[in-house]
Design a protein around this motif. Sequence first.
Motif, PDB file in Angstrom:
ATOM      1  N   GLU A  21     -20.558 -24.561   4.986  1.00  0.00           N
ATOM      2  CA  GLU A  21     -20.089 -23.989   6.245  1.00  0.00           C
ATOM      3  C   GLU A  21     -18.620 -24.319   6.502  1.00  0.00           C
ATOM      4  O   GLU A  21     -17.951 -23.639   7.279  1.00  0.00           O
ATOM      5  N   LEU A  22     -18.125 -25.383   5.866  1.00  0.00           N
ATOM      6  CA  LEU A  22     -16.735 -25.749   6.042  1.00  0.00           C
ATOM      7  C   LEU A  22     -15.899 -25.024   4.990  1.00  0.00           C
ATOM      8  O   LEU A  22     -15.846 -25.419   3.829  1.00  0.00           O
ATOM      9  N   THR A  23     -15.263 -23.944   5.389  1.00  0.00           N
ATOM     10  CA  THR A  23     -14.558 -23.082   4.430  1.00  0.00           C
ATOM     11  C   THR A  23     -13.083 -23.428   4.292  1.00  0.00           C
ATOM     12  O   THR A  23     -12.386 -22.823   3.481  1.00  0.00           O
ATOM     13  N   THR A  24     -12.573 -24.386   5.090  1.00  0.00           N
ATOM     14  CA  THR A  24     -11.143 -24.683   5.056  1.00  0.00           C
ATOM     15  C   THR A  24     -10.796 -25.921   4.245  1.00  0.00           C
ATOM     16  O   THR A  24      -9.634 -26.277   4.133  1.00  0.00           O
ATOM     17  N   VAL A  25     -11.803 -26.591   3.677  1.00  0.00           N
ATOM     18  CA  VAL A  25     -11.525 -27.812   2.933  1.00  0.00           C
ATOM     19  C   VAL A  25     -10.810 -27.489   1.621  1.00  0.00           C
ATOM     20  O   VAL A  25     -11.066 -26.463   0.995  1.00  0.00           O
ATOM     21  N   SER A  26      -9.890 -28.350   1.220  1.00  0.00           N
ATOM     22  CA  SER A  26      -9.156 -28.171  -0.024  1.00  0.00           C
ATOM     23  C   SER A  26      -9.712 -29.090  -1.097  1.00  0.00           C
ATOM     24  O   SER A  26     -10.009 -30.261  -0.825  1.00  0.00           O
ATOM     25  N   TYR A  27      -9.883 -28.558  -2.295  1.00  0.00           N
ATOM     26  CA  TYR A  27     -10.371 -29.339  -3.427  1.00  0.00           C
ATOM     27  C   TYR A  27      -9.251 -29.588  -4.432  1.00  0.00           C
ATOM     28  O   TYR A  27      -9.513 -29.792  -5.616  1.00  0.00           O
ATOM     29  N   HIS A  28      -8.013 -29.578  -3.960  1.00  0.00           N
ATOM     30  CA  HIS A  28      -6.874 -29.704  -4.856  1.00  0.00           C
ATOM     31  C   HIS A  28      -6.903 -31.024  -5.624  1.00  0.00           C
ATOM     32  O   HIS A  28      -6.698 -31.068  -6.842  1.00  0.00           O
ATOM     33  N   GLY A  29      -7.152 -32.137  -4.928  1.00  0.00           N
ATOM     34  CA  GLY A  29      -7.183 -33.425  -5.608  1.00  0.00           C
ATOM     35  C   GLY A  29      -8.308 -33.525  -6.613  1.00  0.00           C
ATOM     36  O   GLY A  29      -8.135 -34.071  -7.716  1.00  0.00           O
ATOM     37  N   LEU A  30      -9.488 -33.005  -6.264  1.00  0.00           N
ATOM     38  CA  LEU A  30     -10.612 -33.045  -7.188  1.00  0.00           C
ATOM     39  C   LEU A  30     -10.346 -32.180  -8.415  1.00  0.00           C
ATOM     40  O   LEU A  30     -10.687 -32.569  -9.545  1.00  0.00           O
ATOM     41  N   ILE A  31      -9.726 -31.027  -8.199  1.00  0.00           N
ATOM     42  CA  ILE A  31      -9.394 -30.158  -9.335  1.00  0.00           C
ATOM     43  C   ILE A  31      -8.380 -30.839 -10.243  1.00  0.00           C
ATOM     44  O   ILE A  31      -8.477 -30.767 -11.472  1.00  0.00           O
TER      45      ILE A  31
END
Length: 593
Positions: A35-45
Amino acid sequence: MGSKNASAPGGGRAHPYLQAQVVHYKPRVSVLDKELTTVSYHGLINFLLLLLSATLVRLAIENYMKYGILVSIPGASVDQRDWLMALAGLVAVLVSFVAAYAIERAAVPDAPGRRPGRGVRADPPQAAGIAAAADKRTLALHAANLAWVLVVPSCITYFGIFQPALGTLVMASACVMSLKLYSLAATNFDLRRAYRLADARLDSDPLCSARIVRGQLVLGAAGDPPPRPVAVATSASFALNARALDDSHVSGNDRIDAKADALPRPRFRNRATTASGRLGRAASSARSTSPEPSAPRAAAAAADRAHSEDGVAPGISADSDGDGDGDCARSPPPPPRHAVLYTVAYPANVTIGNFAYFWLAPTLCYQPSYPRDAGPIRKSFLAKRIAELVILGLAMHVVIQQYAVPTLVGSVHAIDARDGFWLSERVLKLSVISAAVWFLGFYAIFHAGLNALAEVLGFADRAFYLDWWNSVDLAAYWREWNLPIHYFCKRHIMVPLISAPLSLPLFAGVLVTFLVSAIMHELLFGIPTHCLRGYSFVGMMMQIPLISLTQWLVRWRGPESGLGNAMFWISFCIVGQPLGVVQYYHTWTKNNP
């Protein structure tokens, strides 16, 4: 003494009952919740990319410690006889192109129904071109030419070329030329019918109202208007994702057209012509190449085509704000895709120069004219694309010889030993290598190679692929990863089969499309490896049930679940490609001990 209301360490006022403060005061979702569509996964990527890089470095060190350096100079181990036979195969392909030009040149009819002192009078039954003896002879010659371009290079490759890579080059040239020649013949067949009808605007095709009755072609009544095709809904605001297309109610093949049309026009440099200049040239060309009575209509068609190429209406600048991107707010929507408008009228297109441009152009669909860039060649852009092509080609050569070949040798031993676990390990290890070669090859061919070719030729339509890596099912992948093939199959296979006069069901068009693709894949991979066991043919035909499976998964879990995309990667890159390579390599080694 301190005051009664002491300050907190941070400078604020101290709160009473510090250990009883409220922490949970409102409903909240977890950060990883969908449901949280604004989270960034940049660090995990970034971490996953670094982890993947470390794994690849470890594998490279392990490979060197185990095998040493296996890479040789490209082409050094190829026998001289293979080079000569490959040259003979390429010459055979070139002969077919010259033959196609000779056939089309001889098929140009005289001016239709011309009589002294009178206008052009067309004969609709003759213009349909179905029963005309001249058209039958032309079609027979084209069929023989297509057989030549497929059979002769195939025989030369199968019986005369030992090196699979060199044989693949010959067969790829033959397959591409066969598709181009088919498009050339089919397009000029329609243009020839329109010429006999004196249909300069190409909008009065009698076959649109025709039907097949008891094996006979029955044309509709003269006053019956042809059915109007549905225009593709396009908008410059379309994003390259499924949600935007779903919200716009675009489905089927129209989704691909909408996504391709949403791509911005290239930022070409130093444009030497404007919309008005191109319009004048288009009208002048139409006046000089069309029959006199229909010249005004041809000029109007050319004018419409010139405006559609720029995406603007008369009097409206393509870039009113000067930002180089065009002014989408003032530009009208593009014309429907069924509008056939060219700046070169038949038979003025039947020239060796026009056909040679199509032969070299990065497309499989013949047109008398294409959107062109009139500016000078960007030398820096061309140099970058050529450098990418060379570097990526060498990288693929290194990866194949240093990593793929030892893994394939182990897979042969695993198959001979009938060890399923060993074979599974080989296939999974090969999946990393084949995926790397696949991505390198895709970028080298479809981005670097085709863009370099388009830059040299001034070919302005650079939409060679879409975001196929986001495909939620296999059907989307097969449409989006190779737009030249997609446009060919849609234009010359699917649409003619499901339209009048045949009017076959959609599934029949899909089946024939995959059947043609399966035959081409078998020629492309089975002939060079001397392995005509139908691996590629069966693999392509199996795409039909796999498409149904992935589409069912999308309907079940939704397009944003990622399950359909995961199934695409598993079936295509992790299992499909490496397993096919293992099968072909095993057969090739057994046939060539």
